[in-house]
Motif scaffolding. Structure first.
Motif, PDB file in Angstrom:
ATOM      1  N   GLN A 198       0.824  -1.217   0.000  1.00 11.91           N
ATOM      2  CA  GLN A 198       0.000   0.000   0.000  1.00 11.91           C
ATOM      3  C   GLN A 198       0.850   1.257   0.000  1.00 11.91           C
ATOM      4  OE1 GLN A 198      -4.046  -0.952   2.261  1.00 11.91           O
ATOM      5  NE2 GLN A 198      -2.392  -0.514   3.633  1.00 11.91           N
ATOM      6  N   ARG A 249       1.030 -15.034   4.910  1.00 14.35           N
ATOM      7  CA  ARG A 249       0.815 -13.935   5.826  1.00 14.35           C
ATOM      8  C   ARG A 249       2.104 -13.444   6.485  1.00 14.35           C
ATOM      9  NH1 ARG A 249      -4.272 -12.722   8.565  1.00 14.35           N
ATOM     10  NH2 ARG A 249      -5.494 -14.218   7.405  1.00 14.35           N
ATOM     11  N   THR A 252       4.146 -10.178   5.983  1.00 14.85           N
ATOM     12  CA  THR A 252       3.748  -8.865   6.500  1.00 14.85           C
ATOM     13  C   THR A 252       4.141  -8.672   7.966  1.00 14.85           C
ATOM     14  OG1 THR A 252       1.590  -9.594   7.318  1.00 14.85           O
ATOM     15  CG2 THR A 252       1.722  -8.920   5.008  1.00 14.85           C
ATOM     16  N   CYS A 255       6.967  -6.082   8.909  1.00 16.51           N
ATOM     17  CA  CYS A 255       6.936  -4.756   8.281  1.00 16.51           C
ATOM     18  C   CYS A 255       6.809  -3.681   9.353  1.00 16.51           C
ATOM     19  CB  CYS A 255       5.770  -4.645   7.295  1.00 16.51           C
ATOM     20  SG  CYS A 255       5.666  -3.023   6.533  1.00 16.51           S
ATOM     21  N   GLY A 258       3.731  -1.166   8.293  1.00 12.94           N
ATOM     22  CA  GLY A 258       2.442  -1.674   7.822  1.00 12.94           C
ATOM     23  C   GLY A 258       2.168  -1.334   6.384  1.00 12.94           C
ATOM     24  N   VAL A 261       0.462  -5.410   3.331  1.00 12.53           N
ATOM     25  CA  VAL A 261      -0.682  -5.890   4.124  1.00 12.53           C
ATOM     26  C   VAL A 261      -1.232  -7.191   3.551  1.00 12.53           C
ATOM     27  CG1 VAL A 261      -1.470  -3.660   4.985  1.00 12.53           C
ATOM     28  CG2 VAL A 261      -2.205  -4.432   2.727  1.00 12.53           C
ATOM     29  N   TRP A 262      -1.986  -7.876   4.394  1.00 12.16           N
ATOM     30  CA  TRP A 262      -2.682  -9.100   4.015  1.00 12.16           C
ATOM     31  C   TRP A 262      -4.156  -8.733   3.935  1.00 12.16           C
ATOM     32  CZ3 TRP A 262      -0.987 -13.669   2.361  1.00 12.16           C
ATOM     33  CH2 TRP A 262      -1.897 -14.741   2.318  1.00 12.16           C
ATOM     34  N   LYS A 263      -4.709  -8.746   2.727  1.00 14.85           N
ATOM     35  CA  LYS A 263      -6.106  -8.339   2.530  1.00 14.85           C
ATOM     36  C   LYS A 263      -7.025  -9.469   2.980  1.00 14.85           C
ATOM     37  CE  LYS A 263      -5.555  -4.371   0.244  1.00 14.85           C
ATOM     38  NZ  LYS A 263      -6.122  -3.101   0.696  1.00 14.85           N
TER      39      LYS A 263
END
Lengths: 271, 446
Positions: A198, A249, A252, A255, A258, A261-263
Motif C-alpha cells: 500500500q 501472511r 507482512t 513490516c 504496515g 498488508v494481508w487483505k
C-alpha cells in the motif's frame, strides 16, 4: 374529376413501386442477426463499463456469440445472470475471478504530513500542479476524490481522513479510477491475491518515514521473509505473482510501518 | 524609426494584455546585495528544460566555487557548477520547487574559505567558431534567466539554413513585484550592453534592441548612456505580458510569430538581460553560472531585498537573511504573482530559473468562490495569444482532451492574464494547465 383520378393513380403506382423496392431490399440486403443477441443484451447489465475489454455490453454479447469470451469475463453481472447467459449460449460460465481496484497508498491525513493547505480547483489533477498539492509525499494520494467522481458504480467513497475506500461488492474492476488518478495509484488485482503493498514512495529509510507514518521504508524484511515471491526494486517490494509461489501472511509480520498488508476476504479494500 | 514609435504618448506594445499594479516600489530602489554564504547547498540535477545533468562528482569529493560538478545530459541540457567551495555530502533525492523529490547534489560549504570563485580563462570570441561558442555556453550552465530556464546554447545553435537579423534583449520585467532585471540594468548597464554585443557577434545579426518598460526610466537612461550605435534601447508600454518573447517582437519590430513558430522564423533572437549579464561574465571573466540576482519582496517579508544569491541556496536561508516571514504571511510564491509557483515548503533550493520570492499576506480567492462564466469575453480581449481561454476551460472541465489541440491549447504560455481579468473569479489558467496534462496523457496512451 379526371385530375383527381390521375393523382390517385400516380400515387398508388409509386406506392406499389416503392413497396416492391423495399420488399426486394429486405430479401437481398437482409442482415442475419443471431436471435440470441437480443436476449443476451437484455440480460447483460447495460453499464457499458468496458471492464471486459469489449466496447460496451452489446460488443461483449458479440464476443460471447463468436466464442471469443466466456460469460464470467463480465465482472458486473451476478452469478445468476451469468448462469442464464451461459444457458442461452450452451457453454460453461467459466471461472469467476473477482477483481477489484486497490490503492497503492495508505497515507491518509493522519499518516502523511501536510506542508501547506491547497486552495484552488477541487481536484487531485489540479492540486498536483500546485507544488505537488502540499502533502509531504509527492507520490501519495491527494484525497480530493477524482476517483470517487469517476466511479460509475459508486464503489468509491472518501474516508473521513481523505483516502478513497473501495466497496468490494460494488467494484467491477472497470478501471475508470485507474485512469482518473493523476498519480497512478490504483491497480486492478484479483481478490485472490491477498498480499498487497500500500505505498508508492521510492524513498528509503528515515527519509520515507519522515514523510509518512505508513510509508514503505525499503527495509527489505518482507523480501527476506518471502524470498521466492518478493524482490525489492526502486525502494518498493515487488510481488512476483507470475512465479506461482503461494503468498503467506508471514511476509507482512515484520513490516515496521504496515506498508505491506494481508487483505482479508470481504473487507473493504482500503481504510 | 524606433525613436519615432517610442514617442511618449504612443509607446510600442502588442495587442490585448492587461494592466496589473506593478508593485515594484518596495525593491526597485534597493541595490543588489550579495547573499552571505550558508552551510548547505542543494543542486537538483534537472534545473532547466530538457534532460537532467549527469553528476561528475562523488560524495566526499572536495569542490571549489565555480567547478563543474555535472555534465550536460544531452543537447537540450546544461552543466552544473559548485556554487561554493566545500564537500559533496550526498547525491540523493531532495525536494524541489514544484513538489517533486528529485536527485540532487548536496554540498557542505567550507566555513573557512573566502569563497573566491575559481575562474577559467576569459574566452576570445573572435577566434571561436559557432560550435565551440555553443558548447562553451552549454558547459557554463547558462539558461534563460527570465523564468523559463530554457538552455541558452540551444537558441544560439542557429541552423545553417536560418539567419538572424535582429537581437532583442528583454528588459521588460513585466511581472509585478520583481525587480531583479531592473537592478541589473541600473547597476550593470555596461555588462548588459557587452552581453548584447556578444549575442550580436555569435548570431551575426546587424542590429540589436533592448526593450525596457517605460516604468524603469533609470534603467533606460543607464543603458542609453553606454549603448553603441547598433544597439538601441526601446522604451515600451507598461502592459502585461510585455516581456513575453512574442509580445516583445511584436512591439519592437511588428511581425507576429505564428502559432507553434519560433522567433527564428522572423529572424530574431530574444534573450533576457540576466542572460546577457551571464554571457558577459562567461566571456569576459570566465565565470560560469553560479549565482543569480533574486528579488525577495511582498507585504509579508520583514526586509524586502534584491540579492545576488548562489544557485542552490535554500529558500528558507534566503527568507531568514531577509528578516524572516511576518506573522501575517499566508502564501509564498516562487516567481512573480502572475506566473509564479506557490511553495508548500521553504526547504527547497533556488534553481537557475527562479527570479523572485513573493511573500503575500492574503490568498487569492479560491475556485470554490468562483461564479459561473457570464460570457463577457474579457478573457478573450486579454489573451495576448488571441486564444479563447473560456472555451479552453470549458473543454478541459469536460475532460475532452481530444478537442484541446484544435483549440490551440499548445499556444498558451500560461501568462494568467485571463484569470486576472475574469469577473467571475474562474481560475482559467489553472484549468488550461489541467487541460495540458490531459493532452499529454492522451498522447502517451496513443
Amino acid at each position: 374529376m379526371a385530375t383527381v383520378a390521375t393523382a390517385v393513380a400516380i400515387m398508388s403506382g409509386l406506392g406499389v413501386l416503392f413497396a416492391a423496392v423495399l420488399a426486394g431490399a429486405q430479401k437481398f440486403f437482409r442482415v442475419e442477426e443471431d436471435p440470441r443477441l437480443e436476449a443476451l443484451v437484455d440480460l447483460l447489465p447495460g453499464s457499458n463499463c468496458g471492464a471486459c475489454g469489449a466496447p460496451g455490453c452489446a460488443g461483449f454479447a458479440d464476443h460471447l456469440i463468436a466464442g471469443k469470451a466466456a460469460p464470467s469475463e463480465c465482472t458486473v453481472a451476478d452469478g445468476e445472470t451469468l448462469a442464464a447467459v451461459a444457458d442461452i449460449l450452451g457453454v460453461e460460465v467459466g471461472t469467476i475471478n473477482k477483481r477489484v481496484a486497490r490503492l497503492k497508498c495508505a497515507g491518509d491525513n493522519r499518516s502523511v504530513r501536510t506542508n501547506a493547505m491547497y486552495m484552488g480547483v477541487n481536484s487531485c489533477r489540479a492540486a498536483k500542479l500546485v507544488d505537488g498539492g502540499g502533502k509531504s509525499c509527492p507520490w501519495g494520494c491527494l484525497g480530493l476524490a477524482d476517483c470517487e467522481e469517476a466511479c460509475t458504480f459508486g464503489a468509491i467513497e472518501m474516508s473521513d481522513e481523505g483516502l478513497p475506500v473501495v466497496e468490494l461488492d460494488a467494484c467491477t474492476a472497470c478501471g475508470d479510477c485507474v485512469r482518473a488518478c493523476p498519480l497512478d495509484l490504483f491497480v486492478i488485482e484479483p481478490v485472490s491475491r491477498r498480499l498487497f503493498v500500500q505505498c508508492s514512495s521510492p524513498m528509503a529509510g528515515d527519509a520515507a518515514r519522515d514523510q509518512c507514518a505508513v510509508a514503505c521504508d525499503a527495509c527489505g524484511r518482507c523480501a527476506a521473509d518471502a524470498p521466492d515471491l518478493i524482490d525489492m526494486r526502486d525502494g518498493l517490494p515487488v510481488i512476483h505473482w507470475e512465479r506461482g509461489v503461494e503468498a503467506q501472511r508471514r511476509a507482512t509480520w515484520r513490516c515496521p510501518t504496515g506498508a505491506i498488508v494481508w487483505k482479508e476476504e470481504g473487507k473493504k479494500s482500503n481504510g | 524609426m524606433a525613436f519615432a514609435r517610442a514617442s511618449l504618448k504612443n509607446l510600442p506594445s502588442f495587442r490585448r494584455g492587461v494592466h496589473p499594479p506593478d508593485a515594484k516600489a518596495a525593491t526597485c530602489g534597493r541595490p543588489i546585495e550579495p547573499m552571505p554564504f550558508v552551510s548547505e547547498y542543494v543542486l537538483p540535477l534537472g534545473q532547466s528544460i530538457g534532460a537532467p545533468s549527469a553528476p561528475l562528482v562523488d560524495p566526499g569529493d572536495t569542490v571549489s566555487r565555480g567547478q563543474r560538478i555535472a555534465a550536460p545530459g544531452g543537447f537540450v541540457s546544461v552543466a552544473l557548477h559548485a556554487p561554493v567551495k566545500g564537500v559533496v555530502t550526498a547525491i540523493e533525492p531532495r525536494p524541489r520547487a514544484g513538489g517533486q523529490i528529485v536527485p540532487s547534489i548536496v554540498l557542505r560549504a567550507d566555513p573557512f574559505s573566502n569563497q573566491m570563485p575559481q575562474l577559467s580563462e576569459p574566452l576570445d570570441l573572435g577566434s571561436m567558431d559557432r560550435d565551440s561558442v555553443v558548447s562553451a555556453v552549454q558547459n557554463a550552465g547558462i539558461v534563460g534567466l527570465g523564468g523559463a530556464a530554457f538552455p541558452s546554447h540551444v537558441k544560439l545553435a542557429i541552423p545553417e539554413e536560418k539567419r538572424v537579423r535582429t537581437v532583442i534583449v528583454n528588459g521588460c520585467e513585466c511581472e509585478p513585484y520583481l525587480t531583479c532585471d531592473h537592478r541589473i540594468m541600473v547597476e550593470h548597464p555596461k555588462e548588459v550592453i557587452r552581453g548584447t554585443e556578444i549575442l550580436l557577434k555569435i548570431s551575426g545579426a546587424e542590429q540589436a534592441f533592448i526593450g525596457v518598460e517605460s516604468n524603469k526610466p533609470d534603467a533606460i537612461e543607464a543603458l542609453t548612456s553606454v549603448a553603441p550605435d547598433n544597439v538601441r534601447v526601446v522604451p515600451t508600454a507598461v502592459k502585461y505580458p510585455q516581456g513575453g518573447e512574442r509580445m516583445l517582437i511584436a512591439a519592437i519590430l511588428g511581425p507576429e510569430v505564428g502559432a507553434g513558430g519560433l522567433p527564428l522564423d522572423v529572424e530574431v533572437l530574444v534573450n533576457n538581460v540576466g542572460t546577457a549579464f551571464a554571457l558577459t561574465n562567461l566571456f569576459d571573466k570566465g565565470q560560469p553560472l553560479i549565482d543569480r540576482v533574486f528579488t525577495v519582496t511582498g507585504p509579508a517579508i520583514a526586509e524586502p531585498k534584491n540579492l545576488l544569491v548562489p544557485i542552490g541556496t535554500k529558500i528558507s536561508d534566503i527568507v531568514e537573511h531577509c528578516g524572516g516571514l511576518l506573522p501575517s504571511a499566508k502564501q509564498v510564491v516562487l516567481g512573480g504573482p502572475m506566473m509564479g509557483l506557490s511553495l508548500s515548503r521553504l526547504d527547497v533550493p533556488l534553481v537557475k530559473g527562479a527570479s523572485g520570492l513573493l511573500c503575500l499576506d492574503s490568498v487569492a480567492p479560491s475556485s470554490s468562490e468562483a461564479f459561473a462564466c457570464i460570457r463577457c469575453a474579457r478573457c478573450v480581449s486579454a489573451c495576448p495569444m488571441g486564444l479563447n481561454p473560456s472555451r479552453l476551460t470549458r473543454i478541459a472541465e469536460a475532460g475532452k482532451a481530444e478537442d484541446l489541440p484544435d483549440a490551440h491549447i499548445g499556444s498558451c504560455f500560461e501568462c494568467a492574464s485571463c484569470s486576472f481579468v475574469c469577473p467571475s473569479g474562474i481560475p482559467l489558467v489553472q484549468w488550461i494547465r489541467i487541460g495540458k496534462t490531459l493532452v499529454a496523457e492522451r498522447r502517451e496512451e496513443e
